[in-house]
Design a protein around this motif. Structure first.
Motif, PDB file in Angstrom:
ATOM      1  N   GLY A  32       0.827  -1.180   0.000  1.00  0.00           N
ATOM      2  CA  GLY A  32       0.000   0.000   0.000  1.00  0.00           C
ATOM      3  C   GLY A  32       0.865   1.233   0.000  1.00  0.00           C
ATOM      4  O   GLY A  32       2.016   1.209  -0.434  1.00  0.00           O
ATOM      5  N   ASP A  34       2.471   2.774   2.253  1.00  0.00           N
ATOM      6  CA  ASP A  34       3.719   2.768   2.998  1.00  0.00           C
ATOM      7  C   ASP A  34       4.653   1.648   2.545  1.00  0.00           C
ATOM      8  O   ASP A  34       5.676   1.394   3.156  1.00  0.00           O
ATOM      9  N   THR A  37       1.735  -2.540   3.385  1.00  0.00           N
ATOM     10  CA  THR A  37       0.369  -2.826   3.793  1.00  0.00           C
ATOM     11  C   THR A  37      -0.028  -4.247   3.410  1.00  0.00           C
ATOM     12  O   THR A  37       0.224  -4.682   2.287  1.00  0.00           O
ATOM     13  N   ASP A  38      -0.622  -4.968   4.338  1.00  0.00           N
ATOM     14  CA  ASP A  38      -1.174  -6.283   4.055  1.00  0.00           C
ATOM     15  C   ASP A  38      -2.606  -6.075   3.595  1.00  0.00           C
ATOM     16  O   ASP A  38      -3.493  -5.759   4.390  1.00  0.00           O
ATOM     17  N   ALA A  42      -6.517  -5.022   5.447  1.00  0.00           N
ATOM     18  CA  ALA A  42      -6.880  -3.604   5.310  1.00  0.00           C
ATOM     19  C   ALA A  42      -8.377  -3.427   5.520  1.00  0.00           C
ATOM     20  O   ALA A  42      -9.189  -4.146   4.936  1.00  0.00           O
ATOM     21  N   ASP A  47      -5.572   2.431   5.054  1.00  0.00           N
ATOM     22  CA  ASP A  47      -4.541   1.425   5.277  1.00  0.00           C
ATOM     23  C   ASP A  47      -3.575   1.327   4.097  1.00  0.00           C
ATOM     24  O   ASP A  47      -2.445   0.851   4.255  1.00  0.00           O
ATOM     25  N   PHE A  48      -4.035   1.742   2.925  1.00  0.00           N
ATOM     26  CA  PHE A  48      -3.166   1.743   1.747  1.00  0.00           C
ATOM     27  C   PHE A  48      -2.477   3.096   1.563  1.00  0.00           C
ATOM     28  O   PHE A  48      -1.463   3.180   0.891  1.00  0.00           O
TER      29      PHE A  48
END
Length: 375
Positions: A32, A34, A37-38, A42, A47-48
């Motif tokens: 994502g 950062d 991101t998993d 999410a 989260d992305f």
């Protein structure tokens, strides 16, 4: 709300604690914003980082597995084609377009851990309530526009488009049914079908709900609706054929209980096909979107959700004759297709929508009584 639009509330209980554990997906570590991101865990676009980062993660997966999306259902064909045009890097795999809501869940269970498992679901409320452990919570960017009554609080499943239960019929062969009881007459011998099995399919479940309230019953007890279809079957008027565009076009299913937007769409293939929403109490409902907790393409699954709840696609539901869940917010913001919105059929004076408890109880009753009632 405008009278022609209002569907009422699903009244999902925000007090019910739903299990959120086990959110493992097949394509973990989709990057994502950062870079770490998993996607499988999410729960929102944040989260992305942003939409662009989600798009890149989904493109890296390169696949989206959908199931039970007939192209003639609520304009899904145009919606699928638009996603493919917008994201040519992502191949859409369309499985079992005529599957029921329950069969969607069965496919996820059967294919768990495989790259062929569905990434996303489109299910009726009863099936959604029964299978929350199969879903991953996710709140789209337009979450605040969705009425609280039409979404599970964490985003396990969310209403997307809805309509009214109606009766479609070939007007070249049959008179417009003025009431539910009219269908019990000899004129409708071997002619009346519902869209699936009410223990598995949302449209068929709603047909029993409509029959219940049209028989002076309430959604607290679906028995009057079961009794009606038992009478319809005993009269020799009930067709036990799964309804599709092909069966309507060929005349195999000339009278059909189905959502108004699905019945209305058959006019394209049969100009004599007409749709009636019976006078008296109307039955309304929404279908729900959900993400498979074991989605093999978790970023693509979340991008699909963002896509569906965008202004553009909400207007495509409207183009298909369905009522998009964000319609009121979009009308206030001036982003709805006003001409299409104003053209929606007028709603019944009295409309009912089952609550979570009513849906659960009705599902249990149908499981116990339906097969014996209709054979």
């Amino acid at each position: 709300m405008k009278k022609h639009y209002a569907l009422g509330a699903l009244a999902l209980s925000t007090a019910v604690v739903l299990g959120l554990g086990g959110c493992a997906g097949g394509s973990a570590d989709a990057a994502g914003g950062d870079g770490g991101t998993d996607a499988a865990t999410a729960t929102s676009l944040a989260d992305f980082g942003d939409l662009a980062a989600l798009e890149e993660a989904a493109k890296a997966e390169g696949q989206l597995n959908v199931i039970a999306l007939p192209r003639d259902w609520a304009n899904y064909g145009e919606i699928l084609d638009l996603f493919a045009e917008k994201y040519p890097e992502i191949t859409i795999n369309e499985a079992s377009p005529d599957a029921s809501s329950a069969e969607e869940i069965q496919a996820a269970e059967t294919n768990a851990g495989l790259d062929t498992a569905p990434d996303v679901f489109d299910v009726g409320l009863t099936v959604a309530l029964q299978n929350t452990k199969q879903f991953a919570p996710y709140q789209v960017a337009t979450w605040d526009d969705i009425p609280a009554e039409l979404k599970e609080p964490s985003g396990l499943f969310v209403g997307d488009y809805g309509g009214y239960m109606s009766i479609g019929y070939d007007s070249a062969k049959y008179a417009e049914p003025a009431s539910l009881d009219a269908l019990l007459g000899a004129d409708y011998k071997g002619a009346v079908a519902i869209n699936g099995d009410p223990t598995q399919a949302g449209a068929a479940f709603a047909a029993v709900g409509l029959a219940t309230v049209q028989s002076d019953g309430t959604l607290d007890d679906f028995q009057p609706g079961i009794d009606f279809f038992q009478q319809l079957n005993q009269a020799g008027n009930m067709l036990k054929v799964d309804v599709t565009t092909a069966t309507v076009t060929s005349g195999e299913t000339p009278v059909v209980f189905d959502w108004d937007y699905l019945n209305a769409a058959h006019t394209a293939d049969n100009p004599n096909w007409k749709t009636v929403i019976l006078p008296g109490t109307g039955y309304a409902g929404y279908y729900n979107q959900a993400i498979n907790v074991d989605a093999p393409n978790p970023a693509a699954a979340r991008l699909w959700q963002e896509f569906l709840y965008s202004d553009e696609v909400q207007n495509l539901w409207l183009k298909g004759g369905a009522r998009p869940v964000r319609a009121e917010a979009m009308a206030d913001a001036g982003t709805i297709d006003q001409k299409l919105f104003d053209a929606l059929p007028e709603a019944p004076e009295d409309t009912v929508v089952p609550t979570e408890e009513q849906s659960t109880n009705a599902g249990t009753l149908l499981g116990e009584k339906w097969a014996a009632a209709v054979g």
